[in-house]
Design an enzyme around this catalytic site. Structure first.
Site, PDB file in Angstrom:
ATOM      1  N   TYR A  88      -1.240  -0.982  10.223  1.00 58.39           N
ATOM      2  CA  TYR A  88      -1.372  -1.240   8.779  1.00 58.39           C
ATOM      3  C   TYR A  88      -0.090  -0.840   8.031  1.00 58.39           C
ATOM      4  CZ  TYR A  88      -3.630  -1.058   4.135  1.00 58.39           C
ATOM      5  OH  TYR A  88      -3.968  -1.236   2.815  1.00 58.39           O
ATOM      6  N   SER A 116       0.845  -1.199   0.000  1.00 65.16           N
ATOM      7  CA  SER A 116       0.000   0.000   0.000  1.00 65.16           C
ATOM      8  C   SER A 116       0.874   1.240   0.000  1.00 65.16           C
ATOM      9  CB  SER A 116      -0.872   0.026   1.254  1.00 65.16           C
ATOM     10  OG  SER A 116      -1.454   1.309   1.429  1.00 65.16           O
TER      11      SER A 116
HETATM   12  N1  LIG Z   1      -8.781  -0.429  -1.599  1.00 63.34           N
HETATM   13  C1  LIG Z   1      -7.690   0.321  -1.567  1.00 63.34           C
HETATM   14  O1  LIG Z   1      -7.710   1.506  -1.876  1.00 63.34           O
HETATM   15  C2  LIG Z   1      -6.377  -0.271  -1.169  1.00 63.34           C
HETATM   16  C3  LIG Z   1      -5.255   0.583  -1.154  1.00 63.34           C
HETATM   17  C4  LIG Z   1      -4.021   0.052  -0.821  1.00 63.34           C
HETATM   18  C5  LIG Z   1      -3.912  -1.295  -0.527  1.00 63.34           C
HETATM   19  N2  LIG Z   1      -5.014  -2.071  -0.533  1.00 63.34           N
HETATM   20  C6  LIG Z   1      -4.830  -3.482  -0.186  1.00 63.34           C
HETATM   21  O2  LIG Z   1      -5.432  -4.285  -1.180  1.00 63.34           O
HETATM   22  C7  LIG Z   1      -5.890  -5.502  -0.615  1.00 63.34           C
HETATM   23  C8  LIG Z   1      -7.362  -5.729  -0.974  1.00 63.34           C
HETATM   24  O3  LIG Z   1      -8.118  -4.651  -0.478  1.00 63.34           O
HETATM   25  P1  LIG Z   1      -9.651  -4.382  -0.872  1.00 63.34           P
HETATM   26  O4  LIG Z   1      -9.793  -2.929  -0.968  1.00 63.34           O
HETATM   27  O5  LIG Z   1     -10.044  -5.242  -2.018  1.00 63.34           O
HETATM   28  O6  LIG Z   1     -10.365  -4.848   0.469  1.00 63.34           O
HETATM   29  P2  LIG Z   1     -11.659  -5.763   0.674  1.00 63.34           P
HETATM   30  O7  LIG Z   1     -12.042  -5.606   2.110  1.00 63.34           O
HETATM   31  O8  LIG Z   1     -12.670  -5.479  -0.364  1.00 63.34           O
HETATM   32  O9  LIG Z   1     -11.087  -7.219   0.414  1.00 63.34           O
HETATM   33  C9  LIG Z   1     -10.284  -7.900   1.338  1.00 63.34           C
HETATM   34  C10 LIG Z   1     -10.684  -9.357   1.299  1.00 63.34           C
HETATM   35  O10 LIG Z   1      -9.834 -10.071   2.206  1.00 63.34           O
HETATM   36  C11 LIG Z   1     -10.620 -11.026   2.859  1.00 63.34           C
HETATM   37  N3  LIG Z   1     -10.024 -11.408   4.142  1.00 63.34           N
HETATM   38  C12 LIG Z   1      -9.914 -10.639   5.255  1.00 63.34           C
HETATM   39  N4  LIG Z   1      -9.388 -11.360   6.249  1.00 63.34           N
HETATM   40  C13 LIG Z   1      -9.171 -12.610   5.769  1.00 63.34           C
HETATM   41  C14 LIG Z   1      -8.669 -13.803   6.337  1.00 63.34           C
HETATM   42  N5  LIG Z   1      -8.274 -13.852   7.619  1.00 63.34           N
HETATM   43  N6  LIG Z   1      -8.586 -14.910   5.563  1.00 63.34           N
HETATM   44  C15 LIG Z   1      -8.990 -14.879   4.261  1.00 63.34           C
HETATM   45  N7  LIG Z   1      -9.477 -13.770   3.668  1.00 63.34           N
HETATM   46  C16 LIG Z   1      -9.570 -12.649   4.430  1.00 63.34           C
HETATM   47  C17 LIG Z   1     -11.976 -10.328   3.070  1.00 63.34           C
HETATM   48  O11 LIG Z   1     -13.017 -11.262   3.338  1.00 63.34           O
HETATM   49  C18 LIG Z   1     -12.136  -9.580   1.761  1.00 63.34           C
HETATM   50  O12 LIG Z   1     -12.824 -10.350   0.798  1.00 63.34           O
HETATM   51  C19 LIG Z   1      -5.625  -5.390   0.891  1.00 63.34           C
HETATM   52  O13 LIG Z   1      -4.430  -6.028   1.210  1.00 63.34           O
HETATM   53  C20 LIG Z   1      -5.500  -3.904   1.108  1.00 63.34           C
HETATM   54  O14 LIG Z   1      -4.720  -3.592   2.239  1.00 63.34           O
HETATM   55  C21 LIG Z   1      -6.244  -1.593  -0.834  1.00 63.34           C
END
Ligand SMILES: NC(=O)c1ccc[n+]([C@@H]2O[C@H](COP(=O)([O-])OP(=O)(O)OC[C@H]3O[C@@H](n4cnc5c(N)ncnc54)[C@H](O)[C@@H]3O)[C@@H](O)[C@H]2O)c1
Length: 247
Positions: free
Chosen positions: A154, A141
């Site tokens: 985080y 991130s």
């Molecule tokens: N959305 C953003 O802007 C953004 C920015 C930077 C980084 N990220 C990173 O991208 C990745 C995905 O983010 P997102 O926005 O799609 O979030 P999201 O919440 O939509 O998806 C995360 C998924 O991880 C699953 N998850 C959580 N804990 C779990 C566990 N213990 N075992 C198995 N699955 C588990 C959840 O059920 C969910 O489906 C993350 O690592 C997040 O930190 C996202």
């Protein structure tokens, strides 16, 4: 035969787009997600994908738990095929200013975002190196690169992704396996849209591109790093953040 590509957090905002991009690239995408999810939510996700003409198997487990990851990966390998691409994408936030952060908030984020790298990669690494081909992509991130107030937990886990990638990349590049990361900026998923409206407006105002990113813009980077001809890119991080931060 299509290569099997596992995406953890595969039914989430970015995970869904990644599964689609991997399928477009000719991969057999498999989503791994949290066993605590409501079955109706998983069923709806699969039905929505079916209506788009996509058949994506979903395996439920817990990336914080080594045994659960072993079980899930064994099942996938028996039922779908050897895992040749792994995207460690599952991640959570539990934000609080440090003086208010609880041990539970700290632990939950460290376990989900960091232990998961070990727990999942361990299950597929030997197979990849033995076969002489593999692609591992870890989702970091922008807040791992620059730090973010309210996110010591985080930011710590996302900064750790770079060390993990760079160390493991050196161990396995001669065996045909690459390990890279992607650092998304603010992407328009539920995670980000859950930010308070006034705060989100300020965030967007600070992005040179003046908009949130699209999940597909992260997904295409996953496809790029996992391509058959991407074997010379390893230990690298690609930022996809609309100009918000460079490294
Ligand atoms: N959305 C953003 O802007 C953004 C920015 C930077 C980084 N990220 C990173 O991208 C990745 C995905 O983010 P997102 O926005 O799609 O979030 P999201 O919440 O939509 O998806 C995360 C998924 O991880 C699953 N998850 C959580 N804990 C779990 C566990 N213990 N075992 C198995 N699955 C588990 C959840 O059920 C969910 O489906 C993350 O690592 C997040 O930190 C996202």
């Amino acid at each position: 035969m299509s290569k099997v590509a596992v995406v953890t957090g595969g039914i989430g905002g970015l995970g869904t787009a990644m599964c689609k991009a991997l399928i477009e690239q000719g991969r057999r995408a498999v989503a791994v997600d949290f066993h605590g999810l409501k079955p109706e939510a998983v069923d709806k996700w699969q039905a929505d994908r079916k209506s788009e003409g996509l058949d994506i198997p979903v395996y439920l487990g817990d990336v914080t738990n080594f045994e659960s990851c072993a079980e899930v990966c064994k099942k996938i390998e028996a039922e779908v095929g050897p895992i040749e691409i792994l995207v460690n994408n599952a991640g959570i936030t539990r934000d609080a200013l440090f003086h208010k952060m609880t041990p539970e908030q700290w632990d939950a984020v460290i376990k989900t975002n960091l232990y998961s790298l070990f727990n999942m990669t361990k299950q597929v690494y030997e197979g990849m190196t033995a076969r002489g081909w593999g692609r591992i992509v870890n989702i970091a991130s922008v807040n791992g690169l620059r730090g973010q107030a309210g996110q010591t937990n985080y930011s710590a886990t996302k900064a750790a992704v770079y060390g993990f990638c760079k160390a493991l990349a050196q161990e396995c590049v001669r065996k045909g396996v690459t390990v890279n990361s992607i650092s998304p900026g603010y992407i328009g998923t539920e995670m980000v849209r859950a930010i308070r409206e006034d705060v989100l407006q300020k965030v967007v105002a600070g992005i040179p591109a003046a908009r949130l990113g699209e999940p597909s813009e992260i997904a295409r980077t996953v496809a790029f790093l996992t391509a058959d001809d991407a074997g010379y890119i390893t230990g690298e991080d690609i930022t996809v953040n609309g100009g918000l931060y460079y490294h």
